[in-house]
Scaffold this motif. Structure first.
Motif, PDB file in Angstrom:
ATOM      1  N   SER A  70      -2.916   3.915   2.894  1.00 52.36           N
ATOM      2  CA  SER A  70      -3.222   3.002   3.349  1.00 52.36           C
ATOM      3  C   SER A  70      -2.937   2.866   4.919  1.00 52.36           C
ATOM      4  O   SER A  70      -3.459   4.182   6.123  1.00 52.36           O
ATOM      5  CB  SER A  70      -4.198   2.436   3.484  1.00 52.36           C
ATOM      6  N   ILE A  71      -1.770   2.752   5.011  1.00 52.07           N
ATOM      7  CA  ILE A  71      -1.151   2.977   6.014  1.00 52.07           C
ATOM      8  C   ILE A  71      -0.694   3.919   7.240  1.00 52.07           C
ATOM      9  O   ILE A  71      -1.005   4.145   8.430  1.00 52.07           O
ATOM     10  CB  ILE A  71      -0.027   1.865   6.603  1.00 52.07           C
ATOM     11  N   PRO A  72      -0.579   5.198   7.548  1.00 52.82           N
ATOM     12  CA  PRO A  72      -0.094   6.301   7.274  1.00 52.82           C
ATOM     13  C   PRO A  72      -1.234   7.187   7.307  1.00 52.82           C
ATOM     14  O   PRO A  72      -1.842   7.907   8.705  1.00 52.82           O
ATOM     15  CB  PRO A  72       1.049   7.336   6.811  1.00 52.82           C
ATOM     16  N   ARG A  73      -2.701   6.550   6.448  1.00 52.23           N
ATOM     17  CA  ARG A  73      -3.592   7.218   6.457  1.00 52.23           C
ATOM     18  C   ARG A  73      -4.731   6.632   8.130  1.00 52.23           C
ATOM     19  O   ARG A  73      -5.396   7.372   8.384  1.00 52.23           O
ATOM     20  CB  ARG A  73      -4.227   7.688   5.128  1.00 52.23           C
ATOM     21  N   GLY A  74      -4.204   5.419   8.338  1.00 49.89           N
ATOM     22  CA  GLY A  74      -4.951   4.767   9.412  1.00 49.89           C
ATOM     23  C   GLY A  74      -6.265   3.958   9.091  1.00 49.89           C
ATOM     24  O   GLY A  74      -6.993   3.902   9.536  1.00 49.89           O
ATOM     25  N   THR A  75      -6.117   3.759   7.503  1.00 46.01           N
ATOM     26  CA  THR A  75      -7.547   3.499   6.611  1.00 46.01           C
ATOM     27  C   THR A  75      -6.739   1.699   6.399  1.00 46.01           C
ATOM     28  O   THR A  75      -7.690   0.449   6.013  1.00 46.01           O
ATOM     29  CB  THR A  75      -8.424   3.574   5.698  1.00 46.01           C
ATOM     30  N   ALA A  76      -5.677   1.481   6.371  1.00 48.66           N
ATOM     31  CA  ALA A  76      -5.182  -0.150   6.038  1.00 48.66           C
ATOM     32  C   ALA A  76      -5.681  -1.519   6.632  1.00 48.66           C
ATOM     33  O   ALA A  76      -6.218  -1.468   8.253  1.00 48.66           O
ATOM     34  CB  ALA A  76      -4.023  -0.482   6.512  1.00 48.66           C
ATOM     35  N   VAL A  77      -6.254  -2.137   5.818  1.00 53.39           N
ATOM     36  CA  VAL A  77      -6.741  -3.912   6.634  1.00 53.39           C
ATOM     37  C   VAL A  77      -5.434  -4.756   6.485  1.00 53.39           C
ATOM     38  O   VAL A  77      -5.642  -4.885   5.673  1.00 53.39           O
ATOM     39  CB  VAL A  77      -7.747  -3.625   5.959  1.00 53.39           C
ATOM     40  N   PRO A  78      -5.354  -5.399   7.620  1.00 54.44           N
ATOM     41  CA  PRO A  78      -4.813  -6.466   7.475  1.00 54.44           C
ATOM     42  C   PRO A  78      -4.869  -7.230   6.392  1.00 54.44           C
ATOM     43  O   PRO A  78      -6.381  -7.945   6.586  1.00 54.44           O
ATOM     44  CB  PRO A  78      -4.670  -6.640   8.969  1.00 54.44           C
ATOM     45  N   GLY A  79      -3.606  -7.816   5.922  1.00 55.25           N
ATOM     46  CA  GLY A  79      -3.708  -8.989   4.615  1.00 55.25           C
ATOM     47  C   GLY A  79      -4.147  -8.458   3.677  1.00 55.25           C
ATOM     48  O   GLY A  79      -4.028  -9.466   2.402  1.00 55.25           O
ATOM     49  N   VAL A  80      -4.977  -6.987   3.388  1.00 55.05           N
ATOM     50  CA  VAL A  80      -5.765  -6.494   2.272  1.00 55.05           C
ATOM     51  C   VAL A  80      -4.198  -5.833   1.825  1.00 55.05           C
ATOM     52  O   VAL A  80      -4.337  -4.999   0.412  1.00 55.05           O
ATOM     53  CB  VAL A  80      -6.703  -5.884   2.463  1.00 55.05           C
ATOM     54  N   SER A  81      -4.345  -4.860   2.730  1.00 55.20           N
ATOM     55  CA  SER A  81      -3.451  -3.329   2.885  1.00 55.20           C
ATOM     56  C   SER A  81      -2.131  -3.401   2.174  1.00 55.20           C
ATOM     57  O   SER A  81      -1.052  -4.176   2.606  1.00 55.20           O
ATOM     58  CB  SER A  81      -2.838  -2.124   3.171  1.00 55.20           C
TER      59      SER A  81
END
Length: 269
Positions: free
Chosen positions: A54-65
């Protein structure tokens, strides 16, 4: 849902991630990944490094991903390599509250470029991994289409995972162990459900909700179970009964249907 269905203008699966898609909150994490890997793995060991998920896809959520990294080594991974990778994982997880765990996969470049892995790990690097350090192995791999061959070689071995999941469920003694199992099981089940119908749908997505809906359109009798699996993948459960349902009902059915439609994945040594 992406109207391009994850394909480029030629109908091949487009690489889904990019460094310029990384959310601002995770910028320091990516910088630290680059620094720590460079410090831990010198050029005699490391060929290249990649981010995925999810981080390089741009969908990461802080504290969750979570943070997902793949290292391509010049040689087969050794115990020392795995120790150094584990130290990088622990340091990143301790330093950054933005991530809920860090994972570093290690493979030899020869494995990633091998004929056996051409439509599994090779495809994974070429389409799902974002280059971070070193020369990009995707330049030495083919372009990929959403075919039955790709489906078979990526997820045609679900049946092999089921016994281990049952053992882990029986042995799990903490909520943390149950949540970790929940994440593994549901992500794998949803991705297998999606790739089962991927050639018929004619595209690619890593989005679990979208994957469940694509599957549901082809198997409405199992739609509710797959939607529940996708929801549980986002919010892992400690409910043993729910996990048993995925492992003992949906999983075996999905494995059998997959084999009937696409065949079994080529055996690995």
């Amino acid at each position: 849902m992406d109207t391009t269905r994850g394909l480029d203008a030629d109908g091949c699966i487009a690489r889904e991630g990019a460094l310029d898609k990384v959310p601002a909150a995770f910028g320091p994490v990516v910088g630290a990944v680059r620094e720590r890997i460079t410090a831990a793995f010198d050029p005699t060991r490391l060929h290249s490094a990649y981010l995925y998920g999810s981080i390089p896809r741009g969908t990461a959520v802080p504290g969750v991903s979570d943070l997902d990294v793949l290292l391509a080594l010049h040689h087969e991974p050794t115990a020392a390599d795995r120790t150094d990778a584990a130290a990088v994982e622990a340091a990143l997880d301790a330093e950054f509250a933005q991530i809920d765990g860090a994972g570093v996969l290690l493979f030899a470049t020869g494995t990633l470029l091998s004929e056996l892995e051409r439509h599994d790990l090779g495809w994974f690097v070429a389409c799902l991994c974002t280059p971070l350090l070193g020369p990009d192995l995707a330049a030495r791999l083919p372009r990929y289409r959403p075919t039955s061959l790709l489906a078979r070689e990526t997820n045609g071995d679900l049946a092999l995972a089921l016994p281990g999941w049952r053992e882990r469920l029986a042995a799990a003694g903490t909520e943390a162990e149950l949540r970790a199992l929940s994440r593994s099981v549901t992500r794998r089940v949803v991705r297998t459900g999606f790739t089962l119908v991927m050639p018929r749908w004619g595209g690619w997505t890593s989005d679990l909700t979208a994957s469940a809906e694509v599957f549901a359109a082809h198997y409405p009798e199992r739609a509710d179970q797959m939607r529940l699996a996708a929801a549980t993948a986002r919010t892992p459960t400690t409910d043993r009964g729910l996990l048993a349902g995925f492992i003992d009902d949906l999983g075996p059915w999905l494995a059998a249907e997959y084999t009937a439609v696409h065949g079994e994945k080529a055996p690995r040594p």
